[in-house]
Design a protein around this motif. Structure first.
Motif, PDB file in Angstrom:
ATOM      1  N   GLY A 103      50.618  15.358  30.672  1.00 23.11           N
ATOM      2  CA  GLY A 103      50.622  16.657  31.343  1.00 23.11           C
ATOM      3  C   GLY A 103      49.868  17.748  30.622  1.00 23.11           C
ATOM      4  N   VAL A 104      49.008  17.399  29.675  1.00 22.37           N
ATOM      5  CA  VAL A 104      48.308  18.408  28.869  1.00 22.37           C
ATOM      6  C   VAL A 104      46.820  18.407  29.222  1.00 22.37           C
ATOM      7  CG1 VAL A 104      47.658  19.105  26.545  1.00 22.37           C
ATOM      8  CG2 VAL A 104      49.948  18.220  26.975  1.00 22.37           C
ATOM      9  N   GLU A 105      46.315  19.552  29.661  1.00 22.24           N
ATOM     10  CA  GLU A 105      44.898  19.712  29.958  1.00 22.24           C
ATOM     11  C   GLU A 105      44.208  20.418  28.808  1.00 22.24           C
ATOM     12  OE1 GLU A 105      43.628  18.321  32.598  1.00 22.24           O
ATOM     13  OE2 GLU A 105      45.595  17.684  33.315  1.00 22.24           O
ATOM     14  N   ALA A 106      42.869  20.319  28.800  1.00 20.36           N
ATOM     15  CA  ALA A 106      42.104  20.940  27.728  1.00 20.36           C
ATOM     16  C   ALA A 106      41.781  22.391  28.018  1.00 20.36           C
ATOM     17  CB  ALA A 106      40.802  20.159  27.484  1.00 20.36           C
ATOM     18  N   PHE A 107      41.638  22.711  29.288  1.00 22.17           N
ATOM     19  CA  PHE A 107      41.240  24.073  29.649  1.00 22.17           C
ATOM     20  C   PHE A 107      42.257  24.674  30.597  1.00 22.17           C
ATOM     21  CE2 PHE A 107      37.295  21.768  28.714  1.00 22.17           C
ATOM     22  CZ  PHE A 107      36.789  22.565  27.677  1.00 22.17           C
ATOM     23  N   MET A 108      42.507  25.957  30.436  1.00 21.38           N
ATOM     24  CA  MET A 108      43.455  26.649  31.274  1.00 21.38           C
ATOM     25  C   MET A 108      42.832  26.995  32.625  1.00 21.38           C
ATOM     26  SD  MET A 108      45.037  29.374  28.559  1.00 21.38           S
ATOM     27  CE  MET A 108      45.882  28.849  27.076  1.00 21.38           C
ATOM     28  N   THR A 109      43.649  26.997  33.658  1.00 24.26           N
ATOM     29  CA  THR A 109      43.212  27.508  34.947  1.00 24.26           C
ATOM     30  C   THR A 109      43.204  29.024  34.869  1.00 24.26           C
ATOM     31  OG1 THR A 109      45.478  27.611  35.775  1.00 24.26           O
ATOM     32  CG2 THR A 109      44.279  25.550  36.100  1.00 24.26           C
ATOM     33  N   PRO A 110      42.468  29.698  35.752  1.00 25.85           N
ATOM     34  CA  PRO A 110      42.469  31.167  35.715  1.00 25.85           C
ATOM     35  C   PRO A 110      43.885  31.741  35.760  1.00 25.85           C
ATOM     36  CG  PRO A 110      40.729  30.385  37.149  1.00 25.85           C
ATOM     37  CD  PRO A 110      41.516  29.180  36.756  1.00 25.85           C
ATOM     38  N   ALA A 111      44.761  31.117  36.561  1.00 23.39           N
ATOM     39  CA  ALA A 111      46.137  31.614  36.636  1.00 23.39           C
ATOM     40  C   ALA A 111      46.863  31.409  35.320  1.00 23.39           C
ATOM     41  CB  ALA A 111      46.887  30.908  37.764  1.00 23.39           C
ATOM     42  N   GLY A 112      46.562  30.277  34.665  1.00 22.11           N
ATOM     43  CA  GLY A 112      47.228  29.999  33.375  1.00 22.11           C
ATOM     44  C   GLY A 112      46.738  30.899  32.267  1.00 22.11           C
TER      45      GLY A 112
END
Length: 495
Positions: free
Chosen positions: A486-495
């Motif tokens: 569940g871990v992404e490298a880049f945040m979404t704009p909302a995140g």
């Protein structure tokens, strides 16, 4: 290039004298840095860290009054001595030589480098025990198979030290680094949580990659350079006799019994080797050095008794004493390395190096994936001077994690870049605490094996691991693969 490094290394004095030079160089550097007023603000505490002259009254007094403690507190010292009690009995009873002779007949010759590198990588489960047990064993296994023992030492060393950030399981380092990362991330987001599994998928992917790359480097680069080894394996039997087979059976029974006892002390709820409060296996991990010493001691005694190399209790004591007497060269070198590392810490040059490297990357103007790749390289360079993974990350995380979060990079991705760069230069770093053990193990097979020889041998592994590890991380980033559950490298704009 590697041959040039080895030629230069061959002209250097004995390694002990070389570390005396290193100590003198650090003293001189500390005086110059202190005189120039070198300082930096520690990102974690906000305090100003200034270079301290090692010739100041305080540090001269500290050097002289703390000399015994500096040596006694050298991290590998107690571990090496403890394990050598058990391994010394096992070796001198004939167990290790007999087991190696049988073992090399079971492992296909072509797979020996890959198996050795893989075992080294997985040894990080036992924290630093791989340095003490596996690196000397790798040399002995290759020698027993008729291959150059330095190649075996290098393959094991590459796995243990260069592959320290990779594993198929969560190790004790994961929650430690995750805790530091989480603290740094909460500067930006007070609710942010970083799990111990934050980089698990990257760690797992590095295992087969480093195994294949390490085996390739060992087979295609290192062994051809080393040539044919004309020595003999110490105490190695030519063929397996009936007494040796009986001894191996006895040692096998002891192995089974010891493992069963360890399981009984570890797995049940409330077992002695579980944390009484959290139930974690941390006490078990911390006991692995002692368990290893006990296991080898019991197996060596059982083998010797069955094979006839130990006939009375005094024989076991004599074998252990002989093993300890062989540590003279290691103890002298450990004394010098302990003070070299202490000088580096007392002068604050290590912390200033880490802060300076962080500042250079911060002002580089890089962004996104390029920024993470840059961090891998900077971490690998800083690791040459600051070996401790947690101490280095405590400084760097406070700078990089919040800064990268503000440009859309998750703390987990920052930590992954750090982990890729952190271990790959361990194998060529003069500040590695286990360096004396590696040099003494190599000199056992090749007289005159010194720091230059070691760096020339290990540099191909270091460069190959750095390049392949960086490419792997780049692949994760380019394909948008999760770094952990569940871990992404880049945040979404909302995140």
């Amino acid at each position: 290039m590697f041959a040039f490094i080895e030629r230069v290394g061959a002209r250097l004095p004995d390694t002990a004298i070389l570390f005396l030079w290193f100590c003198a160089a650090v003293i001189l550097a500390s005086v110059v840095a202190a005189g120039l007023g070198a300082s930096a603000v520690h990102p974690a505490t906000g305090e100003t860290v200034a270079a301290a002259s090692l010739l100041s009254a305080d540090n001269i007094r500290r050097f002289l009054t703390d000399m015994p403690r500096t040596f006694a507190d050298f991290p590998p010292l107690a571990m090496v001595i403890t394990v050598m009690i058990g391994i010394g009995v096992a070796e001198r009873s004939g167990l290790i030589a007999a087991a190696l002779t049988r073992g090399v007949t079971r492992v296909p010759r072509a797979l020996l480098p890959a198996v050795t590198v893989f075992a080294g990588i997985m040894s990080s489960l036992a924290v630093d025990a791989g340095y003490v047990v596996l690196v000397p064993l790798g040399a002995a296994v290759f020698a027993a198979a008729g291959r150059h023992p330095i190649a075996g030492l290098a393959a094991a060393f590459a796995g243990v030290a260069g592959g320290f950030s990779a594993n198929l399981f969560i190790t004790s380092l994961d929650p430690l680094l995750a805790g530091i990362t989480q603290t740094a991330a909460r500067v930006v987001d007070p609710e942010y949580t970083v799990l111990a599994t934050a980089n698990y998928f990257v760690m797992v992917a590095l295992v087969p990659l480093f195994t294949i790359v390490g085996a390739f480097v060992c087979t295609r680069l290192i062994e051809p350079r080393l040539g044919t080894w004309s020595g003999t394996l110490p105490d190695a039997p030519a063929t397996e006799t009936s007494l040796e087979r009986r001894g191996l059976r006895a040692a096998g029974l002891v192995l089974f019994a010891t493992v069963a006892a360890t399981v009984a002390l570890t797995l049940p709820a409330g077992a002695p080797l579980r944390d009484p409060v959290t139930g974690s296996l941390e006490p078990f991990y911390k006991s692995l050095v002692a368990l290893t010493a006990i296991l080898f001691l019991l197996m060596g005694l059982a083998y010797g008794r069955a094979a006839g190399t130990i006939t009375r209790g005094e024989d076991g004591v004599r074998l252990a004493t002989d093993a300890m007497s062989s540590l003279g060269a290691y103890l002298l070198l450990a004394f010098l390395v302990a003070h070299f590392i202490a000088f580096f810490n007392w002068s604050n040059l290590g912390v200033l190096t880490a802060i300076g490297g962080a500042g250079a990357l911060r002002s580089s103007g890089l962004s996104g994936s390029t920024l993470l790749v840059g961090m891998v390289v900077v971490t690998a360079l800083i690791n040459l001077f600051v070996g401790s993974a947690s101490a280095k990350w405590a400084v760097m995380a406070t700078v990089f994690v919040p800064m990268f979060m503000l440009v859309g990079i998750t703390p987990e991705a920052t930590q992954a870049a750090y982990r890729v760069g952190d271990s790959v230069t361990n194998i060529i770093s003069p500040t590695l605490p286990y360096l004396p053990l590696i040099l003494v193990a190599g000199a056992r097979y090749v007289p005159g094996f010194n720091l230059g020889s070691l760096i020339a041998t290990m540099l191909p592994f270091s460069l190959a691991f750095l390049l392949s590890g960086t490419l792997l991380l780049g692949t994760f980033l380019a394909l948008g693969l999760p770094l952990g559950p569940g871990v992404e490298a880049f945040m979404t704009p909302a995140g």
